[in-house]
Write a protein that holds these residues in place. Sequence first.
Motif, PDB file in Angstrom:
ATOM      1  N   THR A   1       0.851  -1.205   0.000  1.00 15.28           N
ATOM      2  CA  THR A   1       0.000   0.000   0.000  1.00 15.28           C
ATOM      3  C   THR A   1       0.882   1.249   0.000  1.00 15.28           C
TER       4      THR A   1
ATOM      5  N   GLU B   1       1.499   3.571   2.154  1.00 15.95           N
ATOM      6  CA  GLU B   1       2.360   3.912   3.302  1.00 15.95           C
ATOM      7  C   GLU B   1       3.605   3.028   3.366  1.00 15.95           C
ATOM      8  N   HIS B   2       3.669   2.002   2.493  1.00 14.29           N
ATOM      9  CA  HIS B   2       4.814   1.090   2.518  1.00 14.29           C
ATOM     10  C   HIS B   2       6.006   1.591   1.696  1.00 14.29           C
ATOM     11  N   TYR B   3       5.813   2.621   0.857  1.00 21.36           N
ATOM     12  CA  TYR B   3       6.938   3.082   0.021  1.00 21.36           C
ATOM     13  C   TYR B   3       6.816   4.571  -0.266  1.00 21.36           C
TER      14      TYR B   3
ATOM     15  N   THR C   1       9.502   2.335   3.013  1.00 24.54           N
ATOM     16  CA  THR C   1       9.522   3.053   4.299  1.00 24.54           C
ATOM     17  C   THR C   1       9.817   2.032   5.394  1.00 24.54           C
ATOM     18  N   ASP C   2      10.004   2.515   6.632  1.00 23.40           N
ATOM     19  CA  ASP C   2      10.235   1.587   7.754  1.00 23.40           C
ATOM     20  C   ASP C   2       9.055   0.643   7.924  1.00 23.40           C
ATOM     21  N   GLU C   3       7.817   1.196   7.792  1.00 28.53           N
ATOM     22  CA  GLU C   3       6.618   0.334   7.892  1.00 28.53           C
ATOM     23  C   GLU C   3       6.641  -0.717   6.788  1.00 28.53           C
ATOM     24  N   GLY C   4       7.049  -0.275   5.603  1.00 22.61           N
ATOM     25  CA  GLY C   4       7.125  -1.192   4.464  1.00 22.61           C
ATOM     26  C   GLY C   4       8.107  -2.319   4.711  1.00 22.61           C
ATOM     27  N   ASN C   5       9.263  -1.976   5.297  1.00 23.37           N
ATOM     28  CA  ASN C   5      10.276  -3.006   5.579  1.00 23.37           C
ATOM     29  C   ASN C   5       9.768  -4.028   6.594  1.00 23.37           C
ATOM     30  N   GLU C   6       9.069  -3.528   7.645  1.00 20.52           N
ATOM     31  CA  GLU C   6       8.521  -4.448   8.661  1.00 20.52           C
ATOM     32  C   GLU C   6       7.484  -5.383   8.043  1.00 20.52           C
ATOM     33  N   TRP C   7       6.566  -4.787   7.257  1.00 21.82           N
ATOM     34  CA  TRP C   7       5.508  -5.597   6.615  1.00 21.82           C
ATOM     35  C   TRP C   7       6.136  -6.633   5.676  1.00 21.82           C
TER      36      TRP C   7
ATOM     37  N   GLN D   1       7.734  -9.679   7.431  1.00 22.89           N
ATOM     38  CA  GLN D   1       6.712 -10.657   7.848  1.00 22.89           C
ATOM     39  C   GLN D   1       6.218 -11.474   6.654  1.00 22.89           C
TER      40      GLN D   1
END
Length: 900
Positions: free
Chosen positions: A249, A251-253, A265-271, A274
Amino acid sequence: MLGLGAIAKKVFGTPNDRRVKATLKLVERVNALEPEFQKLTDDEIKERTLALKARAEGGESLDDLLPEAFANCREAARRALGLRAFDTQLLGGIFLHQGNIAEMKTGEGKTLVATFPAYLNALAGKGVHVVTVNDYLARRDAEWMSNVYSALGLTTGVVVPQQPEEEKRAAYQADITYATNNELGFDYLRDNMRATREEMVQRGHNYAIVDEVDSILIDEARTPLIISGPSEDRSDLYLQVDRLIPEITEEHYTKDEKQRSVTFTDEGNEWLEQRLVMAGILPEGQSLYDPESTTIVHHVNQGLRAHKLFQKDQNYIVRNDEVVLIDEFTGRMMAGRRLSDGLHQAIEAKEGVSIQPENVTLASVTFQNYFRLYSKLSGMTGTAATEAEEFASIYGLGVVEVPTNRPIARADEHDQVYRTAAEKTAAIVAEIRKAHEKGQPVLVGTTSIEKSEMLSQLLQKEGLPHNVLNARQHEQEAQIVADAGKPAAITIATNMAGRGTDIQLGGNVEMKVLEALAADPDADPDEARARIEAEVAADKEKVKEAGGLFVLATERHESRRIDNQLRGRSGRQGDPGRSVFFLSLDDDLMRIFGSERLEKVLNTLGMKEGEAIIHPWVNKSLERAQAKVEGRNFDIRKQLLKFDDVMNDQRKAVFEQRLEIMEAEDIGEIAQDMRHQVVDDLVDEYLPPKSYADQWNARGLYAAALDTLGIDVPVIDWADEEGVDQEVVRERLYEASDKLMAEKAEAFGAEQMRQIEKQFLLQTIDGKWREHLLTLEHLRSVVGFRGYAQRDPLNEYKTEGFQLFESMLDSLRSDVTRKLARVRPLSEEERKAMIEQMIAQQRATAAAGTPQPVDQPTAAADGAAPGFVADNPSTWGNPGRNEPCPCGSGKKFKHCHGAY
């Protein structure tokens, strides 16, 4: 009120005006000779060429021969083509001979202009290359202008892809050779991978005339030419990664359209971490930040770029189960060109086509460094002035604007800016209909295939007949362009850069004659031509009355040159015409490079829907935005060149060394020098200078001499002898290794040993150079991060690149020495067994329908399969890709000889 600069220009003229004025004296000298050359017979024209050649060989300068050579060439062209060159064409030819870029407007006859400097410089007997942007133009220009050159007694060649080697070699031996920039660059790289001097096709780089010089030396110079070979197949990983990307999505990049980059993004890397673990791609407990995850991270990043930065029908098209790239500047398909570093494979996975194996670089060169090989370079185009700084700083080329033969009568209107894309499109369709109804031909310029096809659908709905010219229709390119000047014709084209076919008002006589004769082969050619000429003349008058060719551009390109090239299609040779750009705030250039201020102004003016803002300062602000983008692109190319210059010095050294080896009759001395250098290195390593005998590592030296030099010598006993120092050991090792090689030369025979030495040396150089290129690529990809440590990445790259080059040369010497020490003749039993094996393989291959030659085996390396010869694939047997390589290296075949 005029500024001081403007007043000075008015009084003294611009530097360009002064240069043109000074050169007109030379044109007058050529014109004065015209009556004399008109009296010559056809044979006398050829005799003049021989006389001029003799004078050139005798030391007379080409500048002194220019007036006579140009007069001879003009007369030959008049007889062969029915075209008498204008004074402005002679001017352009003189500037080209002087090593400049001649900026000449569309329709000024650049193809004919090139014949003058090509002829003059061919008199020196070193060959002239005329460079075009595509194969069609190379063939067309060579065929057309060969009439002139043959009338002058010179030979013409043309170089195209997939050409038989002999034909290509003959083309390069011709006095004047037409070729594309890509094929010239690839032939240069291929020549420097050949096994013998006789296999090379090019004969040097004397003088090149580059047509559409801005397209070739600037637009295409952002990416280097690369010859690559297949590496390990990782198509499964691309497909696995590709399944994850659509789930990402916003917010991931983050995406930066200016820099054409996209990052997680950091959120993207975490997602991502997983999802990769869940998909079984990333092992449990392993983080994306671990060194072991480098390959996976690389694949995921390329997958993201493929989905978010590369658009189908804009950057590439899918055809016959393959992804074909589109040249962003010319709108052409670039068949055979692939994106590097796994990006092409990521796009193939995205589009669901067959994934080709990734490639490793075998050889590469940038266009900048290839064209700087020429002793003299020149070019011609309709648009170069905006990039004059780049031409001067990188290639040392000046830009001279050549006046047009007739004054330009085209009306260039101010841009019309609309608020939305929908309003703009509606206005475009209305404008096309208006021009069509009054019989005015329209050329509609678009920036992508997608946009050209969308506009085509709208025109179909409106019942407006039209032609579409983009990468999908490039086979009908010449036909579509030739018809674009007919009354009421509508032609939609992506990027009209370097199309090479004039849009002539009323239609193209030559093309129509060819069509008529193809349709009715029994027709009288003279009658057909007279009828068609009359039809076209009548149509031309109609088009002139309607206002000439109307160029309607649907968007501004990020380069002003591309816009000027499109405009320049109208108003050739003093014809009437008009041009206008239709823009909207949704256009890429307006959206990416700031239209907020403009939007505020539009809102303040309270513009109604469908209204356009038309004002000179809008044009100026857009030109400023374009100049910024051009500046940024120049910086990218400059940076690319600075890094490539480091590799270029090394490339020249390696290629020169290869050439020297290929041309040498006997390289025994080179092999001996290498062997002695290896001995020196071994002695220095195991018996350090200024050390005592009890500090020596004699056992280590014994083992190294056995492994590298193939000699079993009592080094340990020597170390215990009284009065033996490093120099004595060194001399004894020289002597023992030289004796071994002399025995091998006797066993093989002197001639065969020379061939073995030469082939081993060339193969090892090529292998080491390939590895070195890969290492430099990796170094370059990480060296940028050193800027964070306040260290200059370029200096770091230079320093480490030089160290890597030195270590490559060291390992080259020891590898060649080791291979030569191990080579041995085959025994009679091995030879018989090998021949039987090869005959059996020959029969099996013949049954499969692929013939292979049977070569007599000559030598094998220790540990290799019997009869294995590294440079002769027919001796390798038929191993599977994952089986051990028959050379005895212990590697899998696909990672060893099978990789080549």
